[in-house]
Design a protein around this motif. Structure first.
Motif, PDB file in Angstrom:
ATOM      1  N   ASP A  92       0.674   4.139  -1.052  1.00 18.57           N
ATOM      2  CA  ASP A  92       0.066   5.441  -0.783  1.00 18.57           C
ATOM      3  C   ASP A  92      -0.148   5.690   0.706  1.00 18.57           C
ATOM      4  O   ASP A  92      -0.433   6.822   1.099  1.00 18.57           O
ATOM      5  N   HIS A  93      -0.024   4.636   1.522  1.00 20.36           N
ATOM      6  CA  HIS A  93      -0.240   4.770   2.962  1.00 20.36           C
ATOM      7  C   HIS A  93       1.111   5.013   3.636  1.00 20.36           C
ATOM      8  O   HIS A  93       1.788   4.085   4.075  1.00 20.36           O
ATOM      9  N   SER A 118     -10.440  -5.061   0.562  1.00 18.84           N
ATOM     10  CA  SER A 118      -9.228  -5.595  -0.057  1.00 18.84           C
ATOM     11  C   SER A 118      -8.357  -6.266   1.006  1.00 18.84           C
ATOM     12  O   SER A 118      -8.389  -5.895   2.187  1.00 18.84           O
ATOM     13  N   ARG A 154      -5.536  -2.844   8.787  1.00 23.68           N
ATOM     14  CA  ARG A 154      -6.439  -2.571   9.900  1.00 23.68           C
ATOM     15  C   ARG A 154      -6.086  -3.441  11.115  1.00 23.68           C
ATOM     16  O   ARG A 154      -6.079  -2.967  12.256  1.00 23.68           O
ATOM     17  N   ASN A 172      -5.481   6.728   6.799  1.00 26.61           N
ATOM     18  CA  ASN A 172      -5.126   6.138   5.499  1.00 26.61           C
ATOM     19  C   ASN A 172      -5.946   4.895   5.186  1.00 26.61           C
ATOM     20  O   ASN A 172      -6.202   4.586   4.015  1.00 26.61           O
ATOM     21  N   ASN A 173      -6.357   4.171   6.215  1.00 25.72           N
ATOM     22  CA  ASN A 173      -7.083   2.915   5.995  1.00 25.72           C
ATOM     23  C   ASN A 173      -8.452   3.200   5.395  1.00 25.72           C
ATOM     24  O   ASN A 173      -9.231   4.007   5.917  1.00 25.72           O
ATOM     25  N   LYS A 174      -8.744   2.518   4.284  1.00 24.02           N
ATOM     26  CA  LYS A 174      -9.942   2.830   3.497  1.00 24.02           C
ATOM     27  C   LYS A 174     -11.205   2.109   3.957  1.00 24.02           C
ATOM     28  O   LYS A 174     -12.277   2.335   3.433  1.00 24.02           O
ATOM     29  N   ASN A 175     -11.033   1.178   4.906  1.00 17.92           N
ATOM     30  CA  ASN A 175     -12.179   0.399   5.387  1.00 17.92           C
ATOM     31  C   ASN A 175     -12.896  -0.357   4.273  1.00 17.92           C
ATOM     32  O   ASN A 175     -14.112  -0.547   4.308  1.00 17.92           O
ATOM     33  N   ASN A 176     -12.161  -0.775   3.255  1.00 17.55           N
ATOM     34  CA  ASN A 176     -12.776  -1.598   2.216  1.00 17.55           C
ATOM     35  C   ASN A 176     -12.402  -3.054   2.442  1.00 17.55           C
ATOM     36  O   ASN A 176     -11.796  -3.401   3.435  1.00 17.55           O
ATOM     37  N   LEU A 193       0.864  -1.190   0.000  1.00 20.42           N
ATOM     38  CA  LEU A 193       0.000   0.000   0.000  1.00 20.42           C
ATOM     39  C   LEU A 193       0.897   1.235   0.000  1.00 20.42           C
ATOM     40  O   LEU A 193       0.993   1.949   1.002  1.00 20.42           O
ATOM     41  N   ASP A 227      -5.770  -3.936   2.842  1.00 21.53           N
ATOM     42  CA  ASP A 227      -6.421  -2.972   3.730  1.00 21.53           C
ATOM     43  C   ASP A 227      -6.868  -3.651   5.018  1.00 21.53           C
ATOM     44  O   ASP A 227      -6.763  -3.073   6.105  1.00 21.53           O
TER      45      ASP A 227
END
Length: 330
Positions: free
Chosen positions: A195-196, A252, A259, A246-250, A193, A255
């Motif tokens: 971008d994080h 994937s 988390r 940063n965590n998108k909670n999706n 990741l 991700d």
């Protein structure tokens, strides 16, 4: 062909004053043609248990070293494991008692194959002590049967690589977490990741603080100042909050892994960063990992242990050899 079976009895005598035992000598014509001494036996054990050499190769190596003078069989070499382990029972008890008296204890376990099934080899130790235990399963029942973690007092600090069983309410000791594992997990997030940015920043921050601690120890300091400690934990909290943002909670995979890592750091923050507040505490659990690394090589060469019994023999002999080595004993 008529087979005549004869049994020869050789008496032993015990001194009534000192308790010394004297045994009647056995005539040479009744002894085996080849008699291997302790040097041959110990070399066989060393090749198998520390060199991770397979049984048939151990035989060939010993033939070569003796210039074809001795030809030990595979069966003979395997029997030495059992004999040595039986002779080490008292040593193991003393070693276990000594380990339970340590202020800081390292432990870890790894998967081994026992008769085509997944088993477990567990390590407990320090810089000077090494105790190995083999089990069929990787569970709390096996840990309790080892008789170490359940008896440790509140004052003992146990270093491990996030073995959650250690936080069981039936145990009294204190836990500290391995930062090498944490740094590897942060690197995975950074790689998958990109971008994080929090993961890479936290990894660099931890490495820098550790270098500062080592420099402070070299200069004779026993701890950071209160202001320094507060600034360290303030920065860690900021990076955690940045990670949560940063965590998108999706759904994937990475991700979700991110988390889990964020939650783990938040929950066990004091266990991960105890080395910041106490310079006497270790940074990583590398001692345990190094101690178990040879066993993974053995599994690649030998494949598996024939039974739990022989895995336990291996653990006993390895405990003895490794502890001797750590204390400068040949």
């Amino acid at each position: 062909v008529v087979v005549v079976k004869k049994r020869h009895h050789f008496h032993s005598y015990e001194c009534m004053e000192c308790g010394a035992v004297y045994r009647q000598a056995v005539p040479h014509d009744l002894k085996e043609e080849n008699q291997y001494g302790s040097g041959v036996k110990s070399l066989a054990l060393l090749l198998m248990d520390m060199g991770n050499v397979s049984v048939n190769k151990a035989c060939r190596i010993m033939e070569g070293l003796s210039q074809q003078e001795i030809h030990p069989s595979g069966g003979y070499i395997i029997k030495q494991q059992k004999k040595a382990a039986k002779a080490l029972e008292c040593f193991e008890k003393e070693l276990l008692n000594e380990i339970t008296r340590q202020e800081i204890l390292y432990w870890d376990d790894t998967v081994i194959m026992i008769s085509t099934a997944r088993g477990c080899l567990r390590f407990y130790g320090t810089e000077n002590l090494a105790l190995y235990k083999a089990h069929l399963h990787k569970d709390k029942e096996g840990i309790d049967s080892d008789g170490i973690l359940p008896v440790l007092p509140v004052e003992t600090v146990v270093m491990h690589g996030h073995n959650k069983v250690n936080y069981n309410e039936t145990y009294s000791f204190s836990n500290i977490e391995c930062n090498a594992h944490l740094l590897r997990d942060l690197q995975k997030i950074k790689d998958n990741l990109p971008d994080h940015a929090w993961a890479g920043e936290m990894k660099d921050f931890i490495n820098n603080i550790y270098k500062e601690r080592e420099q402070a120890i070299t200069e004779g300091h026993e701890s950071f100042t209160e202001e320094k400690e507060e600034s360290i934990f303030r920065k860690l909290n900021q990076l955690l909050l940045k990670g949560i943002g940063n965590n998108k909670n999706n759904d994937s995979y990475y991700d979700n892994e991110e988390r889990k890592l964020l939650n783990r750091i938040a929950k066990y923050k004091s266990n991960y960063f105890a080395w910041v507040t106490n310079f006497e505490l270790p940074f990583t659990n590398n001692l345990s990992e190094r101690s178990l690394r040879g066993t993974k090589s053995k599994m690649k060469i030998s494949g598996q242990f024939q039974s739990l019994e022989y895995a336990e023999y291996y653990a006993s002999v390895k405990s003895y050899i490794e502890t001797c080595y750590r204390n400068g004993i040949d």
